[in-house]
Design an enzyme around this catalytic site. Structure first.
Site: not given
Ligand code: CP
Length: 309
Positions: A57-58, A86, A107, A135
């Protein structure tokens, strides 16, 4: 002057109610805008995304959001195919991305990774999930979902259920909700209770009660925010096995909920919400994921445009 211009979005703690409300208003404008006008917001701009942990999603919603405002995206979502393999450092990878793009989304499994990235990068950094810490863009879309689906945030009773120890979305959501007048019920197995040190600063602002028993609160909640047990963050598989499947939201649970209560989930889900629930009016988790595209487009538009929109 638009206060979000060139701003890093690292922690929800850096935002207060007026900022949330500005992002929600910008999201409403994004949804209603003429597509040609909307595409001007990101024209000629590039989002660089670096995902050191899996995501559906993100990553996709950031790319979709950038496309919505007329920009492009470049990125690494499988670091094993990048020069990290590497031995290139995170700092050098970030430097490269900030050369090639106008804004970064990161992330990473480490707490503090986005704050570190913001120090290295010459371009604004958005935290797209840092360890078990935060998040923030998820919290923005979560609050926007509540506002849209319940027509308000203040005055609601919100239950957060599942893995409250490792789930980073829970912390960002609580930091965000601390700006509103809400009642919170935290429901988790004993071993997955909220990390009290992480909510120490906001505890006085929130009306909180904890339980291991969903039945205790289910009939009084306006919002049921379900989370996945984060298997990958357990140091010991045996400990995970003890708590897996602790809560399951099925049609039987819906019968006990207030009629107009809503069910949210940051997703991915494993088995904590039965697929039977998906077509009920209470299920809002896919709508929540859709709102994520628009809230991220609004945020990107605000960060990239000096005069806002
Ligand atoms: N909600 C969320 O962060 O989903 P993903 O881990 O799929 O990005």
């Amino acid at each position: 002057m638009n206060e979000f211009y060139q701003k890093d979005i690292i922690s929800v703690k850096d935002l207060e109610k007026p900022q949330f409300e500005k992002i929600f208003a910008a999201t409403d404008r994004i949804i209603q805008m003429d597509p040609n006008e909307r595409r001007e917001l990101g024209r000629g701009k590039t989002l660089g995304y670096l995902f050191f942990e899996p995501s559906t999603r993100t990553t996709l919603s950031f790319q979709a959001a950038m496309a919505l405002i007329g920009g492009t995206s470049i990125g690494i979502s499988d670091v094993s195919l990048s020069s990290t393999k590497k031995g290139e450092s995170l700092a050098d990878t970030l430097r490269m991305m900030s050369i090639y793009s106008d804004i970064l989304a990161l992330r990473h499994s480490l707490d503090g990774s986005s704050r570190f990235a913001a120090e290295i990068s010459s371009k604004p950094v958005i935290n797209a999930g840092s360890g078990t810490e935060e998040h923030p863009t998820q919290a923005i879309q979560d609050l926007y979902t509540i506002k849209k689906e319940k027509n308000k945030i203040d005055g609601l009773k919100i239950g957060i259920i599942g893995d409250l120890k490792y789930g980073r979305t829970v912390y960002s959501l609580l930091y965000a909700l601390a700006n509103y007048d809400v009642d919170i019920r935290l429901i988790s197995p004993e071993s997955l209770k909220i990390r009290s040190d992480s909510i120490y600063e906001i505890q006085k602002k929130l009306s909180l009660k904890e339980s291991t028993n969903l039945e205790e609160y289910i009939d009084e909640l306006d919002v049921i925010y379900v989370t996945r047990i984060q298997k990958e963050r357990f140091p010991d598989e045996e400990e995970y096995q003890k708590v897996r499947g602790s809560y399951k939201i099925g049609l039987d649970v819906i019968q006990k909920m207030k009629e107009n209560a809503i069910i949210m989930h940051p997703l991915p889900r494993i088995d904590e919400i039965s697929t039977d629930v998906d077509n009920t009016p209470q299920a809002k988790y896919f709508k929540q994921a859709e709102y994520g595209k628009f809230t991220r487009a609004a945020l990107l538009g605000l960060i990239l445009n000096q005069n806002g929109f």
